[in-house]
Design a protein around this motif. Structure first.
Motif, PDB file in Angstrom:
ATOM      1  N   ASN A 137       1.090  -1.280  -0.005  1.00 32.51           N
ATOM      2  CA  ASN A 137      -0.065   0.412   0.038  1.00 32.51           C
ATOM      3  C   ASN A 137       0.679   1.268   0.327  1.00 32.51           C
ATOM      4  OD1 ASN A 137      -2.437   1.509   0.797  1.00 32.51           O
ATOM      5  ND2 ASN A 137      -2.119   2.055   2.286  1.00 32.51           N
ATOM      6  N   ARG A 138       1.531   1.602  -1.432  1.00 33.27           N
ATOM      7  CA  ARG A 138       2.043   2.681  -0.789  1.00 33.27           C
ATOM      8  C   ARG A 138       1.888   3.631  -2.025  1.00 33.27           C
ATOM      9  NH1 ARG A 138       8.219   4.025   0.168  1.00 33.27           N
ATOM     10  NH2 ARG A 138       8.802   5.959  -1.143  1.00 33.27           N
ATOM     11  N   ARG A 139       1.825   4.509  -1.554  1.00 35.55           N
ATOM     12  CA  ARG A 139       1.394   5.764  -1.969  1.00 35.55           C
ATOM     13  C   ARG A 139       2.441   6.713  -3.678  1.00 35.55           C
ATOM     14  NH1 ARG A 139       1.946  11.489  -3.365  1.00 35.55           N
ATOM     15  NH2 ARG A 139      -0.156  13.039  -3.432  1.00 35.55           N
TER      16      ARG A 139
ATOM     17  N   GLU B 283       0.116   4.575   1.647  1.00 36.15           N
ATOM     18  CA  GLU B 283       1.218   5.463   2.551  1.00 36.15           C
ATOM     19  C   GLU B 283       2.531   5.625   2.142  1.00 36.15           C
ATOM     20  OE1 GLU B 283      -0.052   3.510   6.521  1.00 36.15           O
ATOM     21  OE2 GLU B 283      -0.342   2.299   5.333  1.00 36.15           O
ATOM     22  N   ASN B 284       3.289   6.220   3.050  1.00 35.35           N
ATOM     23  CA  ASN B 284       4.756   6.809   2.044  1.00 35.35           C
ATOM     24  C   ASN B 284       5.403   5.284   3.151  1.00 35.35           C
ATOM     25  OD1 ASN B 284       4.260   8.276   0.315  1.00 35.35           O
ATOM     26  ND2 ASN B 284       4.448   9.991   1.572  1.00 35.35           N
ATOM     27  N   ILE B 285       5.360   4.259   3.241  1.00 36.50           N
ATOM     28  CA  ILE B 285       5.739   3.346   3.464  1.00 36.50           C
ATOM     29  C   ILE B 285       6.754   1.965   2.804  1.00 36.50           C
ATOM     30  CG2 ILE B 285       4.379   2.988   5.022  1.00 36.50           C
ATOM     31  CD1 ILE B 285       2.562   0.735   3.141  1.00 36.50           C
TER      32      ILE B 285
END
Length: 216
Positions: A73-75, A84-86
Motif C-alpha cells: 500500500n505505497r502511495r 502510505e509512504n511506507i
C-alpha cells in the motif's frame, strides 16, 4: 488496475543472465507479466511479485499460486494516491530484483528511497535491473505524449514530470490519471553514483532504457 500485458521477460532477457535457482523479486509485478512471458527459466516458487494494485496481486495469485505475492500500500500519484509512504514489507533477500516501468511513474525522491531499501534486500553480488524514461530519447517521450490530448512539449531538463498532459517539476497534490518521470541519463547516473549504476539502452522495439546495479 490490470495494466496491459507486456512480455517483460523478453525485455530483460537482453541484459540479464538468468539462473534457474535465483530468488527473484518482481517489483511492480502487476499480475506477473515476467512469469507469463518467461519460457520456463524462472521457477515459480523462486518468484515474488509485489504491487500497489491489490486486484493485480489477487489475479497473480490465481495465475501463479506457487509464487509469493505481496500487496503493497505505497502511495503513488497515479496508481495509489491514498496509499502510505511506507517501505515494502519484504522479509527475504534476493539474487535478482526486476522492475519494469515502476520508477518511470514515481517521483525521483521515491526512486532513491526505494532503491536504497531494495539494495539492502540483495544478496552479495545480487543485481537490480529497472527501467527509466530517458528524456533525450524522442521515441520514449513521444510515445507518452501521443497517448494524451493536447499534451505539452517535454523539455530536455535533468528531471521533468508529465502530469496528465501538463509538464510539472513537482509531485501532484491531487490524484492524477497519468504520471511519468523523465530524466537526463547522465544526471541520473550522477545522482545514483553510490550504486555504481550502468545504463543499458532500450532493446529492439522497447522505449525505456534500463539501469543495472550490482551489489559488491
Amino acid at each position: 488496475m490490470l495494466i496491459e500485458y507486456l512480455p517483460t521477460f523478453d525485455y530483460f532477457n537482453h541484459f540479464v543472465t538468468w539462473n534457474p535457482n535465483d530468488k527473484i523479486l518482481d517489483f511492480g509485478s502487476n499480475c506477473g507479466n515476467l512469469l507469463k512471458s518467461n519460457p520456463g527459466i524462472i521457477k515459480e516458487n523462486n518468484y515474488t511479485g509485489i504491487d500497489v494494485d491489490h486486484a493485480s496481486v489477487l489475479n497473480g495469485q490465481e495465475l501463479f499460486p506457487s509464487a509469493k505475492w505481496i500487496s503493497y500500500n505505497r502511495r503513488n500519484p497515479a496508481y495509489n494516491f491514498n496509499g502510505e509512504n511506507i517501505l515494502p514489507p519484504l522479509d527475504d533477500t534476493y539474487d535478482l530484483i526486476i522492475s519494469y516501468s515502476v520508477f518511470s511513474h514515481t517521483t525521483f525522491e521515491d526512486m532513491v528511497e526505494l532503491l536504497d531499501y531494495l539494495y539492502s534486500r540483495l544478496k552479495p553480488m545480487g543485481r537490480i535491473y529497472f527501467t527509466f524514461c530517458n528524456v533525450e530519447k524522442s521515441s520514449c517521450v513521444e510515445w507518452f505524449r501521443n497517448r494524451r490530448i493536447d499534451c505539452d512539449l517535454v523539455p530536455k531538463d535533468n528531471l521533468v514530470y508529465l502530469v496528465n498532459n501538463k509538464v510539472s517539476y513537482t509531485e501532484p497534490t491531487e490524484p492524477c490519471i497519468h504520471f511519468v518521470a523523465f530524466y537526463q541519463a547522465e544526471w541520473l547516473l550522477e545522482k545514483l553514483k553510490k550504486f555504481n549504476p550502468k545504463i543499458n539502452p532500450a532493446p529492439t522495439y522497447w522505449i525505456q532504457d534500463c539501469i543495472e546495479i550490482v551489489k559488491n
